[in-house]
Design a protein around this motif. Structure first.
Motif, short mmCIF file in Angstrom:
data_model
loop_
_atom_site.label_atom_id
_atom_site.label_comp_id
_atom_site.label_asym_id
_atom_site.label_seq_id
_atom_site.Cartn_x
_atom_site.Cartn_y
_atom_site.Cartn_z
N THR A 148 -35.08 89.63 -5.11
CA THR A 148 -33.74 90.05 -5.53
C THR A 148 -32.67 89.43 -4.64
O THR A 148 -32.94 88.92 -3.55
N LEU A 149 -31.44 89.51 -5.12
CA LEU A 149 -30.31 89.04 -4.31
C LEU A 149 -30.24 89.82 -3.01
O LEU A 149 -29.95 89.25 -1.95
N ARG A 150 -30.54 91.10 -3.05
CA ARG A 150 -30.55 91.90 -1.82
C ARG A 150 -31.57 91.33 -0.82
O ARG A 150 -31.29 91.23 0.37
N ASP A 151 -32.74 90.96 -1.32
CA ASP A 151 -33.76 90.36 -0.45
C ASP A 151 -33.22 89.08 0.21
O ASP A 151 -33.40 88.86 1.41
N TRP A 152 -32.60 88.25 -0.60
CA TRP A 152 -32.13 86.96 -0.08
C TRP A 152 -30.99 87.13 0.92
O TRP A 152 -30.90 86.39 1.91
N LEU A 153 -30.14 88.10 0.70
CA LEU A 153 -29.05 88.34 1.65
C LEU A 153 -29.60 88.82 2.98
O LEU A 153 -29.17 88.36 4.05
N ARG A 154 -30.54 89.74 2.94
CA ARG A 154 -31.13 90.22 4.20
C ARG A 154 -31.79 89.07 4.93
O ARG A 154 -31.62 88.90 6.14
N PHE A 155 -32.55 88.26 4.20
CA PHE A 155 -33.22 87.13 4.82
C PHE A 155 -32.21 86.15 5.41
O PHE A 155 -32.39 85.64 6.53
#
Length: 304
Positions: A15-22
């Protein structure tokens, strides 16, 4: 695991949330330097993700749990790798920079726009300019991408604006931005080493965000800044070489009552020491009152 090797694990991100955290973790682990549009890892990660996914830059929440397609994941991964591994500033990765509501094309031929003078132009240089419609001629010295010239054309609707730069490459970028705003009839691009090609020209206002980084600071710049044109950064041992030339010649190119407004970075103390008799007016911007000065033509004439 280093930030460089962390890119091997991105297949787990959905998800976009995953990518932002990463992204934030990778940026912080790599100890990136910011200052070309954002000042922290989170804001830059959000901007790069929204831009890459062709989403509105002011809308994040509805998309946080959306899953990225394989093509989207690859596009974002490629961009993030360049940001971390090559330390390319975000503005060069996206070929865009913003000053308030104004958007400009940029690439590595020009410095990334970030002038405090842009703040002052939002209000038409009030209170130093009483009536913006009475301003008919403006010079933007060291125009780079043309951003301040374009902002000046909007702030002063009756003004003809000269946008001057030594770099032909920079003027090519400025030409694109001027055309994007439909200002070809009001903004003239001039290749010149400061005032050399402006013999006989006079202006109501001269604006300049010239090179002003001193030699010691140039040597210590983070890698991100080394992607910018060296010509647009350093200006002699104390960072004031270009400013000295502007001060020496500006009065000859100003109408009576005309204004000179120059950004000088962190050089206020050095400038005042070099010119103790000049009555600099230091203009208030978001970062304080140490970065942009104003002088009237008559104040310059007393010195020159």
């Amino acid at each position: 695991m280093s930030a460089l090797h962390a890119f091997d694990d991105t297949h787990e991100l959905r998800t976009l949330r995953d990518w932002l955290r990463f992204s934030v973790s990778a940026f912080n682990e790599a100890e990136l330097s910011f200052g070309h549009g954002s000042d922290n890892a989170y804001d830059e990660a959000v901007y790069l993700a929204l831009h890459t996914l062709h989403l509105p830059l002011d809308t994040l929440e509805p998309f946080l749990d959306a899953q990225l397609t394989a093509r989207e994941r690859q596009a974002l991964l490629d961009l993030l790798r360049r940001r971390v591994e090559q330390r390319v500033p975000a503005a060069y990765l996206t070929n865009e920079a913003w000053l308030g509501e104004f958007h400009f094309y940029v690439d590595e031929r020009v410095i990334v726009p970030r002038s405090f003078i842009a703040e002052l132009l939002r209000d038409g240089l009030a209170p130093w300019v009483d009536d913006s419609e009475q301003i008919i001629s403006v010079l933007d010295m060291c125009t780079g991408s043309g951003c301040l010239a374009i902002l000046a054309a909007h702030a002063f609707p009756n003004a003809e604006v000269d946008a001057v730069d030594l770099s032909a490459d920079a003027l090519d970028v400025a030409e694109r931005n001027v055309a994007d705003y439909g200002l070809q009839d009001r903004v003239r691009l001039v290749q010149s080493n400061l005032f050399e090609a402006l013999e006989g020209e006079r202006y109501d206002i001269i604006l300049s965000n010239p090179p002003y980084v001193d030699a010691e600071s140039v040597d210590a710049l983070p890698q991100e800044y080394l992607h910018e044109p060296e010509l647009a950064l350093g200006s002699g041992a104390d960072g004031l070489d270009a400013t000295r030339e502007i001060l020496a010649r500006a009065a000859d190119h100003l109408h009576p009552g005309g204004l000179l407004i120059v950004e000088i970075g962190h050089n206020r103390e050095a400038l005042e020491a070099a010119y103790p008799d000049l009555p600099f007016t230091w203009l208030q911007v978001a970062a304080g009152d140490e970065f942009v000065f104003l002088l009237r033509r008559e104040e310059l004439l007393e010195k020159y």
